[in-house]
Each structure stands twice: as C-alpha cells, then as structure tokens.
Motif scaffolding. Structure first.
Motif, PDB file in Angstrom:
ATOM      1  N   HIS A 144       0.848  -1.193   0.000  1.00 52.66           N
ATOM      2  CA  HIS A 144       0.000   0.000   0.000  1.00 52.66           C
ATOM      3  C   HIS A 144       0.880   1.238   0.000  1.00 52.66           C
ATOM      4  O   HIS A 144       1.996   1.243   0.541  1.00 52.66           O
ATOM      5  CB  HIS A 144      -0.901   0.016   1.242  1.00 52.66           C
ATOM      6  CG  HIS A 144      -1.940  -1.054   1.249  1.00 52.66           C
ATOM      7  ND1 HIS A 144      -2.887  -1.182   0.255  1.00 52.66           N
ATOM      8  CD2 HIS A 144      -2.190  -2.060   2.129  1.00 52.66           C
ATOM      9  CE1 HIS A 144      -3.670  -2.212   0.521  1.00 52.66           C
ATOM     10  NE2 HIS A 144      -3.268  -2.764   1.636  1.00 52.66           N
ATOM     11  N   LEU A 145       0.369   2.284  -0.604  1.00 53.58           N
ATOM     12  CA  LEU A 145       1.104   3.543  -0.680  1.00 53.58           C
ATOM     13  C   LEU A 145       1.203   4.190   0.704  1.00 53.58           C
ATOM     14  O   LEU A 145       0.247   4.171   1.475  1.00 53.58           O
ATOM     15  CB  LEU A 145       0.391   4.496  -1.643  1.00 53.58           C
ATOM     16  CG  LEU A 145       1.040   5.845  -1.887  1.00 53.58           C
ATOM     17  CD1 LEU A 145       2.432   5.689  -2.499  1.00 53.58           C
ATOM     18  CD2 LEU A 145       0.148   6.678  -2.819  1.00 53.58           C
ATOM     19  N   THR A 146       2.368   4.758   1.000  1.00 49.30           N
ATOM     20  CA  THR A 146       2.579   5.439   2.277  1.00 49.30           C
ATOM     21  C   THR A 146       2.961   6.898   2.036  1.00 49.30           C
ATOM     22  O   THR A 146       3.418   7.271   0.936  1.00 49.30           O
ATOM     23  CB  THR A 146       3.702   4.771   3.088  1.00 49.30           C
ATOM     24  OG1 THR A 146       4.950   4.928   2.359  1.00 49.30           O
ATOM     25  CG2 THR A 146       3.418   3.298   3.317  1.00 49.30           C
ATOM     26  N   MET A 147       2.801   7.707   3.058  1.00 45.39           N
ATOM     27  CA  MET A 147       3.200   9.104   2.955  1.00 45.39           C
ATOM     28  C   MET A 147       4.699   9.234   2.732  1.00 45.39           C
ATOM     29  O   MET A 147       5.161  10.114   1.999  1.00 45.39           O
ATOM     30  CB  MET A 147       2.789   9.860   4.221  1.00 45.39           C
ATOM     31  CG  MET A 147       3.169  11.342   4.211  1.00 45.39           C
ATOM     32  SD  MET A 147       2.545  12.237   2.742  1.00 45.39           S
ATOM     33  CE  MET A 147       0.773  12.204   3.071  1.00 45.39           C
ATOM     34  N   GLU A 148       5.482   8.338   3.334  1.00 47.76           N
ATOM     35  CA  GLU A 148       6.932   8.384   3.152  1.00 47.76           C
ATOM     36  C   GLU A 148       7.314   8.220   1.683  1.00 47.76           C
ATOM     37  O   GLU A 148       8.225   8.904   1.187  1.00 47.76           O
ATOM     38  CB  GLU A 148       7.600   7.294   3.991  1.00 47.76           C
ATOM     39  CG  GLU A 148       7.591   7.538   5.495  1.00 47.76           C
ATOM     40  CD  GLU A 148       6.256   7.205   6.140  1.00 47.76           C
ATOM     41  OE1 GLU A 148       6.084   7.526   7.334  1.00 47.76           O
ATOM     42  OE2 GLU A 148       5.370   6.640   5.459  1.00 47.76           O
ATOM     43  N   SER A 161       7.745   3.483  -8.432  1.00 49.73           N
ATOM     44  CA  SER A 161       6.856   4.357  -9.192  1.00 49.73           C
ATOM     45  C   SER A 161       7.515   4.833 -10.478  1.00 49.73           C
ATOM     46  O   SER A 161       6.900   4.840 -11.545  1.00 49.73           O
ATOM     47  CB  SER A 161       6.449   5.564  -8.338  1.00 49.73           C
ATOM     48  OG  SER A 161       5.680   6.477  -9.087  1.00 49.73           O
ATOM     49  N   ASP A 162       8.778   5.230 -10.384  1.00 54.58           N
ATOM     50  CA  ASP A 162       9.494   5.701 -11.576  1.00 54.58           C
ATOM     51  C   ASP A 162       9.535   4.625 -12.653  1.00 54.58           C
ATOM     52  O   ASP A 162       9.328   4.910 -13.841  1.00 54.58           O
ATOM     53  CB  ASP A 162      10.926   6.101 -11.199  1.00 54.58           C
ATOM     54  CG  ASP A 162      10.991   7.356 -10.351  1.00 54.58           C
ATOM     55  OD1 ASP A 162       9.996   8.107 -10.314  1.00 54.58           O
ATOM     56  OD2 ASP A 162      12.043   7.587  -9.723  1.00 54.58           O
ATOM     57  N   LYS A 209      -5.067  -1.434  -7.632  1.00 58.00           N
ATOM     58  CA  LYS A 209      -5.176  -0.106  -7.014  1.00 58.00           C
ATOM     59  C   LYS A 209      -3.802   0.377  -6.569  1.00 58.00           C
ATOM     60  O   LYS A 209      -3.471   1.566  -6.716  1.00 58.00           O
ATOM     61  CB  LYS A 209      -6.126  -0.170  -5.818  1.00 58.00           C
ATOM     62  CG  LYS A 209      -6.277   1.152  -5.062  1.00 58.00           C
ATOM     63  CD  LYS A 209      -6.768   2.289  -5.945  1.00 58.00           C
ATOM     64  CE  LYS A 209      -7.198   3.512  -5.155  1.00 58.00           C
ATOM     65  NZ  LYS A 209      -6.141   4.108  -4.343  1.00 58.00           N
ATOM     66  N   ALA A 210      -2.977  -0.525  -6.034  1.00 53.91           N
ATOM     67  CA  ALA A 210      -1.621  -0.148  -5.628  1.00 53.91           C
ATOM     68  C   ALA A 210      -0.804   0.287  -6.839  1.00 53.91           C
ATOM     69  O   ALA A 210       0.019   1.212  -6.745  1.00 53.91           O
ATOM     70  CB  ALA A 210      -0.946  -1.307  -4.904  1.00 53.91           C
ATOM     71  N   TRP A 211      -1.020  -0.367  -7.979  1.00 48.51           N
ATOM     72  CA  TRP A 211      -0.340   0.027  -9.225  1.00 48.51           C
ATOM     73  C   TRP A 211      -0.792   1.410  -9.659  1.00 48.51           C
ATOM     74  O   TRP A 211       0.036   2.267 -10.002  1.00 48.51           O
ATOM     75  CB  TRP A 211      -0.615  -1.017 -10.301  1.00 48.51           C
ATOM     76  CG  TRP A 211       0.016  -0.745 -11.642  1.00 48.51           C
ATOM     77  CD1 TRP A 211       1.315  -0.978 -12.011  1.00 48.51           C
ATOM     78  CD2 TRP A 211      -0.633  -0.215 -12.809  1.00 48.51           C
ATOM     79  NE1 TRP A 211       1.512  -0.629 -13.318  1.00 48.51           N
ATOM     80  CE2 TRP A 211       0.333  -0.151 -13.837  1.00 48.51           C
ATOM     81  CE3 TRP A 211      -1.936   0.218 -13.074  1.00 48.51           C
ATOM     82  CZ2 TRP A 211       0.036   0.320 -15.119  1.00 48.51           C
ATOM     83  CZ3 TRP A 211      -2.232   0.690 -14.341  1.00 48.51           C
ATOM     84  CH2 TRP A 211      -1.250   0.737 -15.350  1.00 48.51           C
ATOM     85  N   ILE A 212      -2.107   1.636  -9.633  1.00 51.38           N
ATOM     86  CA  ILE A 212      -2.645   2.955  -9.979  1.00 51.38           C
ATOM     87  C   ILE A 212      -2.034   4.030  -9.094  1.00 51.38           C
ATOM     88  O   ILE A 212      -1.656   5.116  -9.555  1.00 51.38           O
ATOM     89  CB  ILE A 212      -4.181   2.968  -9.854  1.00 51.38           C
ATOM     90  CG1 ILE A 212      -4.826   2.202 -11.010  1.00 51.38           C
ATOM     91  CG2 ILE A 212      -4.722   4.398  -9.792  1.00 51.38           C
ATOM     92  CD1 ILE A 212      -4.696   2.872 -12.374  1.00 51.38           C
ATOM     93  N   ASP A 213      -1.917   3.751  -7.810  1.00 47.88           N
ATOM     94  CA  ASP A 213      -1.362   4.726  -6.878  1.00 47.88           C
ATOM     95  C   ASP A 213       0.087   5.074  -7.217  1.00 47.88           C
ATOM     96  O   ASP A 213       0.568   6.149  -6.844  1.00 47.88           O
ATOM     97  CB  ASP A 213      -1.444   4.201  -5.440  1.00 47.88           C
ATOM     98  CG  ASP A 213      -2.866   4.182  -4.911  1.00 47.88           C
ATOM     99  OD1 ASP A 213      -3.722   4.882  -5.480  1.00 47.88           O
ATOM    100  OD2 ASP A 213      -3.118   3.464  -3.923  1.00 47.88           O
TER     101      ASP A 213
END
Length: 200
Positions: free
Chosen positions: A50-54, A77-78, A106-110
């Motif tokens: 899952h995506l995190t703020m960090e 992500s890059d 969804k994690a990929w989309i993020d």
C-alpha cells in the motif's frame, strides 16, 4: 504499434481467467505483427505494498536531494511510469473481486498516477499527460454485470485511466464464467471472437 505493456492482477496468476485473456491477445498480436516488444507485469507476484506518505514524500523530493532510502522508495513508481510512457498500447487483465478491482491493481494505480508526471492540475481541472495509447481492458467475471448498476468496475476504470490520459479504452467483457459449463463455454467462444477482432 511497437511496444505493448501487459498488466495482470489475478490472484491465480497464469491460471486466472483474466490472465488467460491477456495471454491469448498477446499471442495473437505477436503472430500478426512482427517485432513487437512486450513488457508484462504480474501485480500479484510483485506484491506491491500500500502507498505510504513516506513514499509520496520521496517522489516529491528532487532526485538530487533524495536520501538512498528515498531513492529506493521512488524507484518503483518511476519504473512503472516509464513502462507506461514507453508503451504504445496497454493490455489490462481485470478480474472482479467483491465488485471492485484487485487491491494490487489499485496499488499500481497509486504508483502511476503522479501529479506533474502523468497528470497535472489546470485552471479547468486535471489534465492527463499520457496520450496516444490504446488500452485493451479484458474483464473476466464469474457473474454477469456489464451494463448493470452492479458493474462498479467499468466507470472507475474509465475515470482513473482517463485521469492520466488513457482515454482510448476498449472493453471486452467475458462474463458468466462461474455460472455453469454452458455459460462458461459461451463466454469463451465470445472471447475468442473478440480477441480475433482486436488483433486483426
């Protein structure tokens, strides 16, 4: 069309119906068109967290100022964005889980929806920055939902992909796969014809 990105997210990996659909389409395309470069992403096997703020902070930090930890966080992500940018066409295998998309998708989309890179905000609203890419959305479902209020996937996929500029989407729905042998056989027969049409 030279570069194709395939995105699969079935929990069953190569045994999943949506993965089988993408595999069939890739086989047809590579046999019909010489010299295609195919990049495949199995999101189930990647186990994207899952995506995190960090991680978001790492994206927003200038590359020259990132710590080694931030560089590692931003690299996923890059890499995924670069694959999208280089693709001429995107093939997405989409199972339906509990009326939604797989959490791995969804994690990929993020990771691929990033302000300033794949979309930007303007005075008239957000603008997608990925363009001139065909998307083939192959949706495999145990029941029959297309065109009904219970199809909670399709509008979401149109919205979120369109948000980053991927608005040229062709859906192929292969439904009723868990509704008995006759329904499944009919669904696969329909799928074969649709995949032939797409690859022509």
């Amino acid at each position: 069309m030279k570069n194709i990105l395939v995105v699969n997210s079935s929990l069953s990996s190569e045994n999943g119906n949506s993965n089988k659909l993408t595999s069939k389409l890739v086989t047809r395309l590579t046999s019909e068109h010489n010299g295609l470069n195919v990049v495949e992403r199995n999101l189930n096997e990647m186990n994207i967290p899952h995506l995190t703020m960090e991680e978001m902070v790492a994206w927003r930090t200038d590359k020259t100022a990132r710590t080694s930890a931030q560089a590692a966080q931003a690299s996923l992500s890059d890499t995924l964005i670069a694959e999208l940018q280089q693709a001429d066409a995107v093939i997405i295998g989409m199972p339906m889980y509990n009326f939604g998309v797989p959490s791995t998708f969804k994690a990929w989309i993020d990771r691929v929806a990033r302000a300033g890179i794949t979309f930007k905000y303007t005075e008239t609203g957000p603008q997608g920055l990925l363009s001139n890419k065909k998307v083939y959305l192959l949706a495999a479902r145990g029941g029959k939902y297309a065109g009904t209020p219970k199809d909670s996937q399709s509008q979401y996929l149109k919205d979120v992909l369109g948000f980053i500029g991927l608005s040229d989407i062709e859906f192929v729905y292969v439904e009723g796969l868990a509704m008995g042998d006759d329904a499944a056989q009919s669904a696969w027969s329909f799928a074969e014809k649709e995949l032939d049409r797409l690859s022509a």
